[in-house]
Design an enzyme around this catalytic site. Structure first.
Site, PDB file in Angstrom:
ATOM      1  N   ARG A 290       0.867  -1.243  -0.062  1.00  0.00           N
ATOM      2  CA  ARG A 290      -0.019   0.044  -0.026  1.00  0.00           C
ATOM      3  C   ARG A 290       0.891   1.180   0.084  1.00  0.00           C
ATOM      4  O   ARG A 290       0.805   1.936  -0.756  1.00  0.00           O
ATOM      5  CB  ARG A 290      -0.826  -0.047   1.210  1.00  0.00           C
ATOM      6  CG  ARG A 290      -2.106   0.859   1.060  1.00  0.00           C
ATOM      7  CD  ARG A 290      -2.035   2.412   1.475  1.00  0.00           C
ATOM      8  NE  ARG A 290      -1.442   2.568   2.790  1.00  0.00           N
ATOM      9  CZ  ARG A 290      -1.021   3.753   3.031  1.00  0.00           C
ATOM     10  NH1 ARG A 290      -0.941   4.639   2.191  1.00  0.00           N
ATOM     11  NH2 ARG A 290      -0.478   3.635   4.274  1.00  0.00           N
ATOM     12  N   ASP A 291       1.489   1.463   0.891  1.00  0.00           N
ATOM     13  CA  ASP A 291       2.257   2.531   1.217  1.00  0.00           C
ATOM     14  C   ASP A 291       3.528   2.578   0.329  1.00  0.00           C
ATOM     15  O   ASP A 291       3.910   4.001  -0.227  1.00  0.00           O
ATOM     16  CB  ASP A 291       2.738   2.783   2.728  1.00  0.00           C
ATOM     17  CG  ASP A 291       2.950   4.339   3.029  1.00  0.00           C
ATOM     18  OD1 ASP A 291       2.695   5.154   2.284  1.00  0.00           O
ATOM     19  OD2 ASP A 291       3.249   4.574   4.321  1.00  0.00           O
TER      20      ASP A 291
ATOM     21  N   HIS B 235       8.113   6.870   9.643  1.00  0.00           N
ATOM     22  CA  HIS B 235       9.053   7.096   8.321  1.00  0.00           C
ATOM     23  C   HIS B 235      10.236   7.854   8.705  1.00  0.00           C
ATOM     24  O   HIS B 235      10.462   8.297   9.851  1.00  0.00           O
ATOM     25  CB  HIS B 235       8.293   8.370   7.519  1.00  0.00           C
ATOM     26  CG  HIS B 235       7.167   7.616   6.499  1.00  0.00           C
ATOM     27  ND1 HIS B 235       6.878   7.855   5.195  1.00  0.00           N
ATOM     28  CD2 HIS B 235       6.007   6.991   6.844  1.00  0.00           C
ATOM     29  CE1 HIS B 235       6.073   7.226   4.899  1.00  0.00           C
ATOM     30  NE2 HIS B 235       5.433   6.860   5.931  1.00  0.00           N
TER      31      HIS B 235
ATOM     32  N   CYS C 284       8.454  10.393   0.275  1.00  0.00           N
ATOM     33  CA  CYS C 284       7.818  11.829   1.309  1.00  0.00           C
ATOM     34  C   CYS C 284       7.640  12.800   0.060  1.00  0.00           C
ATOM     35  O   CYS C 284       8.540  13.073  -0.614  1.00  0.00           O
ATOM     36  CB  CYS C 284       9.057  12.415   2.055  1.00  0.00           C
ATOM     37  SG  CYS C 284       8.365  13.855   2.827  1.00  0.00           S
TER      38      CYS C 284
ATOM     39  N   ASN D  46       9.093   5.234   4.232  1.00  0.00           N
ATOM     40  CA  ASN D  46       8.934   4.331   5.493  1.00  0.00           C
ATOM     41  C   ASN D  46      10.129   3.789   5.957  1.00  0.00           C
ATOM     42  O   ASN D  46      11.242   3.511   5.239  1.00  0.00           O
ATOM     43  CB  ASN D  46       7.842   3.351   4.975  1.00  0.00           C
ATOM     44  CG  ASN D  46       6.657   3.838   4.569  1.00  0.00           C
ATOM     45  OD1 ASN D  46       6.384   4.620   3.673  1.00  0.00           O
ATOM     46  ND2 ASN D  46       5.594   3.401   5.208  1.00  0.00           N
TER      47      ASN D  46
END
Lengths: 313, 313
Positions: free
Chosen positions: B15-16, B209, B240, B249
Site C-alpha cells: 500500500r504505502d 518514516h 515523502c 517508511n
C-alpha cells in the site's frame, strides 16, 4: 565535557571522513574546509591523524594542515596517533589533544596495528610519558567496542580488561567506537552501564556509525546512560570498508538536528553546519549520506496545496 | 497485539510503498510480490487502499489484487479506506480489517480529505455501522500525529480530542503515523504517555518514516513506552511528497534486524524478508532505501585480511 541537558559534539570529518575517501583531498581544500568547520561553534575538532603516509596516504599532509589552518584559541584540536612517532609529530604540530588508536579485539588489532590489543597497550606507556612531558591531553579509545567485523560481539570482560590498563596508564577519557555500525541501543546501554559501574571516574564518549541505520537510536541510548560527548562527521562522510556503499559516520547535521528536536542543547549553529555539509556533499556526492540535506529540518514547513491555490501559486 | 518482549510488525509496502512510486506497478507484479510477502511470517499485511482511482491510480486494481492473491488463513489482510464507498469495496473484497484515514491537523485533512479533521470524523459513524454489520475489524489512525508539514508540531490537546471521538465511535485501535518523519524519541514518548494515560484501554501502533534518520530511534522510544505494534515497508519503499529524494517508511528489514539485535522477538523470518526486499530493490532501485540491504546483518562477519593471507585468499 557536557552537562546533562546538553551534549558536546566533536567534528571528525577532516579525519574519519577524508580518510575514507577513495581520492586524496588536496591540502588547500582540506584547509579551507577545516577553517569553515572551525566557524560552526564546535568546541573540539578531530583535524587529522599522524599515521604512516604509506598506511593512510590521505593523511600524509597532517603536519602542513595543522600549520596552515586558522586556529581559534577556544577550540580543542584533536589528532589520532598510532604510536610514539605519531605522537612526536602531533606535538611538533601543536595539537591540543591526542587520541590513541586501539581495537577491542585481537583480530581487528592485528589487522590495524600489527599486534594484539594488550601488546599494543604496552606501547602506550612511552606515549603517556611523552604526552605528560609536553602537557598534551591524552584520550584513549576502544574501536569495534560494540562488535568486531571479524569476531562479532565483544564480551564486557574485554572492555573491563582494556579499561583497567587505561586506568593504570592514567588515561580516563575513553572514546567507545562503533567502528562498523554493529551496536544497538541495548548493547550501548549494557556496555556503558557496566563500564560506568566499574570505572565511575572515567569520561566516556561515543563514536557512532550509521551502517545499519541505528546510529541516532544509539546516540539517544548513550545519552540516556549519561553520555554527553559524541563524534560525528559533516555530510556523513566516512565509510565502512566491508560494504562499499554502506553508510558511514552519523552525519553531524542529523545528530545535531535530532538532539535539538529533543530539546537537548548542542551549542552549535545548525544552519552554518548545514551550509558546510552541503558543500562537502557537492564535493563528495558518492561518499556523503545525510538525512537533513535531503529532507530539510523538521522546522522547514511547507505551504499546503489548498493554500497555494489561495495564494495564486 | 504483541507481548512486551516481542513486537508485531505489519508490512505496508503493497500500500504505502507501491502508492508512492511514480509508476503504476502492474497487477500481476503486485500479486506476485504480495504472495512472497505473505510467506515471510507477517501476521498482518496492509495490501491496498480502496480510494478513488483518480486520486491514487496506483491502487485502482485493489479489488482484483484482493481477489487473486493467495490468502493464508492466519494473516490479517488490512486495507486503508477513506469513506463509505471505499469500505463497501473493502467488504466486497473480503478484507479482514479496515484502517480509517484521518489527519491530525485541519490543513493536512483539507488537502487529503477535502474537509477538516472533525468533519471527516462525523462521516465515520456510517462506516462504523457498516463495518459492524459485516463483522469487519476497524482501526483508526492519526496521520501527521508527530508533526504536520503545513502546521508544524501538533498539540497533545488535538490528539486527545480526536481520541475522544474515536472512543465515542467505539474505535480503540489507533495507528499513530509520523507521515513525513517529523517525530523524535522525546515527542514519541510524550504523546504516547499522554494518550495512554487518558485512554488506557486503547491499543496504539506506530507507523514511522525515516525522513530525518530517526525512525529506528522512534521505534525504540515507542517500544519503551509499551508500543508493540509497528508498520514498516520492505526495502524502505514509500516516499515523502515534500522531498523527492528523502527516505520513506522505515525499511522492514532494518526494523526487524534492529529489534532482533536488541533481543526483541519479531516472529519473522529475516532472511526471507531480506530476499523479498532485494527483489523490490532491484525492481525499484531509486525508491528503495535500506541499510541492511547495503551493509548486511550484524551477524554477517568478515574474514580478517591477516586470516585471508593464511588461507591463501
Amino acid at each position: 565535557m557536557g552537562k546533562l541537558d546538553e551534549v558536546v559534539i566533536t567534528e571528525v570529518s577532516p579525519r574519519d571522513g577524508f580518510q575514507s575517501l577513495p581520492q586524496i583531498v588536496p591540502t588547500e581544500e582540506k584547509i579551507d574546509f577545516i577553517n569553515q568547520i572551525l566557524n560552526c561553534g564546535f568546541k573540539q575538532v578531530e583535524v587529522t591523524s599522524f599515521v604512516h603516509p604509506k598506511a593512510i596516504p590521505q593523511m600524509s599532509d597532517a603536519d602542513e594542515v595543522l600549520q596552515r589552518i586558522k586556529r581559534p584559541t577556544d577550540v580543542t584540536l584533536r589528532a589520532l596517533v598510532p604510536n610514539l612517532h605519531g605522537l612526536e609529530r602531533a606535538i611538533k604540530a601543536k595539537v591540543d589533544k591526542v587520541k590513541l588508536m586501539l581495537s577491542a579485539t585481537d583480530s581487528h588489532s592485528l589487522n590495524n596495528a600489527n599486534e594484539k590489543t594488550i601488546d599494543a597497550m604496552r606501547g602506550f606507556e612511552s606515549l603517556v610519558e611523552k604526552a605528560e612531558e609536553n602537557s598534551i591531553q591524552l584520550e584513549g579509545s576502544i574501536s569495534v567496542a560494540f562488535g568486531c567485523p571479524y569476531e562479532g560481539l565483544v564480551p564486557i570482560e574485554r572492555h573491563i580488561e582494556i579499561c583497567k590498563r587505561y586506568e593504570q596508564l592514567g588515561i580516563t577519557d575513553i572514546s567507545l567506537a562503533d567502528t562498523t555500525g554493529m551496536a544497538n541501543p541495548d548493547s550501548i546501554k549494557r556496555i556503558i552501564y557496566s563500564l560506568k559501574t566499574q570505572f565511575p571516574e572515567f569520561c566516556y564518549s561515543l563514536h557512532l556509525h550509521n551502517t545499519r541505520g541505528m546510529a541516532f537510536a544509539n546516540a539517544v541510548a548513550g545519552f540516556e546512560e549519561g553520555i554527553v560527548d559524541f563524534d560525528s562527521s559533516l555530510a556523513g562522510l566516512g565509510g565502512c570498508p566491508y560494504a562499499p556503499n554502506a553508510s558511514g559516520n552519523i552525519a553531524t547535521e542529523d545528530l545535531v538536528h535530532g538532539f535539538q528536536e529533543m530539546g537537548i542543547k548542542t551549542n552549535l549553529n545548525l544552519d552554518r553546519i548545514i551550509e558546510v555539509a552541503k558543500k562537502l556533499q557537492i564535493s563528495y556526492p558518492k561518499e556523503s549520506e545525510s538525512f537533513i540535506l535531503k529532507a530539510g529540518k523538521v522546522s522547514d514547513l511547507h505551504i499546503a496545496p489548498t493554500e497555494q491555490i489561495k495564494l495564486g501559486k
